[in-house]
Write an enzyme that holds these catalytic residues in place. Structure first.
Site, PDB file in Angstrom:
ATOM      1  N   LEU A  33       0.817  -1.217   0.000  1.00 28.95           N
ATOM      2  CA  LEU A  33       0.000   0.000   0.000  1.00 28.95           C
ATOM      3  C   LEU A  33       0.852   1.270   0.000  1.00 28.95           C
ATOM      4  O   LEU A  33       1.921   1.316   0.590  1.00 28.95           O
ATOM      5  CB  LEU A  33      -0.924   0.003   1.228  1.00 28.95           C
ATOM      6  CG  LEU A  33      -1.872  -1.188   1.353  1.00 28.95           C
ATOM      7  CD1 LEU A  33      -2.771  -1.020   2.560  1.00 28.95           C
ATOM      8  CD2 LEU A  33      -2.702  -1.389   0.083  1.00 28.95           C
ATOM      9  N   HIS A  37      -3.424   4.139  -2.500  1.00 27.46           N
ATOM     10  CA  HIS A  37      -4.431   3.259  -1.886  1.00 27.46           C
ATOM     11  C   HIS A  37      -5.113   3.960  -0.708  1.00 27.46           C
ATOM     12  O   HIS A  37      -6.315   3.847  -0.516  1.00 27.46           O
ATOM     13  CB  HIS A  37      -3.778   1.982  -1.340  1.00 27.46           C
ATOM     14  CG  HIS A  37      -3.123   1.129  -2.374  1.00 27.46           C
ATOM     15  ND1 HIS A  37      -1.755   1.034  -2.517  1.00 27.46           N
ATOM     16  CD2 HIS A  37      -3.644   0.320  -3.324  1.00 27.46           C
ATOM     17  CE1 HIS A  37      -1.462   0.205  -3.488  1.00 27.46           C
ATOM     18  NE2 HIS A  37      -2.586  -0.248  -4.005  1.00 27.46           N
TER      19      HIS A  37
END
Ligand code: PAF
Length: 266
Positions: A33, A37
């Site tokens: 991530l 994200h």
């Protein structure tokens, strides 16, 4: 924030949240991530009472020669990034949990999948629609958020939801760029310092191309010029530079890394 590995487990937690009157927002990811994200998680947070994030590196959207094994897996760090964003449930299924019947495809992507990515990664959208429909089936969200960086993917998912009459609102999250305009991507981690400098020129070329289109340029000429500039800047290849959905979209190679990006024209 609760982590859960099974479909039954996620369904139980989601049912509990629903009982408490909450709507369900969902952000499917493959982990590794980054701020891109997290911006999607913030959208889900704003739109829904309970936020579910899935982390699953989906084998069916990688061809055998692609980077499935090398794809960055940073689960602990991912969880530590999600907690302060207010994610409520993190769903981390195994492949056996999500594909108990094996990797056979039950769904085919619709017309939005034609061309662009499919010309170079013919397996890709088949894998995406199959995993996303399985994830939707497990989570049963009211809304789901996907990044606009994968613009064609967003169109393919919208089409799938419409075709299957799934009562899920699909929201596109704007592309998040670094200070040089490079679209954030988990695959940026593959770039060495020299490749990173080249990668950072992609957005400039696309923003200029979008400008040229706005000034009345012909798509064919603008894309040809953009491709020429990309190769001059040091990219090893451009799979495509094309105009669709009022966007200019490109997939390029720098060394062994494939990057995609797109810029709105209108
Ligand atoms: O965009 C991604 O990260 C993936 O394609 C998705 C939507 C999570 C499906 O595996």
């Amino acid at each position: 924030m609760k982590s859960v590995h099974t479909r039954d487990g996620v369904q139980e937690l989601v049912a509990e949240a629903r009982k408490g009157g909450k709507t369900i927002g969902f952000v499917p990811t493959m982990g590794a991530l980054h701020e891109g994200h997290l911006s999607l998680v913030r959208i889900a947070r704003r739109e829904a009472g309970c936020v579910v994030v899935s982390i699953f590196v989906n084998p069916t959207q990688f061809a055998p020669h692609e980077d499935f094994s090398a794809y960055p897996r940073t689960e602990e760090k991912d969880l530590s990034l999600l907690e302060p964003e207010g994610a409520d449930i993190v769903f981390l299924p195994t492949a056996a949990e999500l594909y108990p019947d094996g990797f056979g495809a039950a769904l085919a992507p619709g017309p939005a999948a034609q061309g662009l990515e499919t010309d170079f990664r013919p397996h890709f959208f088949g894998g995406v629609v199959n995993v996303v429909s399985r994830l939707f089936h497990a989570v049963k969200p009211d809304i789901a958020v996907f990044g606009e960086k994968d613009f064609q993917q967003l169109q393919v998912i919208r089409e799938m939801v419409e075709k299957l009459h799934q009562p899920i609102k699909i929201i596109g999250g704007p592309i998040i760029r670094d200070e040089y305009g490079l679209a954030l991507s988990s695959r940026n981690a593959y770039l060495n310092p020299e490749e990173l400098l080249i990668a950072r020129t992609l957005n400039r070329v696309l923003f200029d191309a979008a400008d040229a289109m706005r000034k009345g340029g012909k798509a064919e000429d603008v894309c040809r010029e953009a491709r020429f500039r990309l190769l001059k800047n040091g990219f090893d290849n451009a799979d495509y530079v094309e105009v669709r959905w009022d966007r200019i979209l490109a997939a390029v190679w720098v060394g062994r890394t494939r990057l995609i990006d797109n810029v709105a024209i209108g």
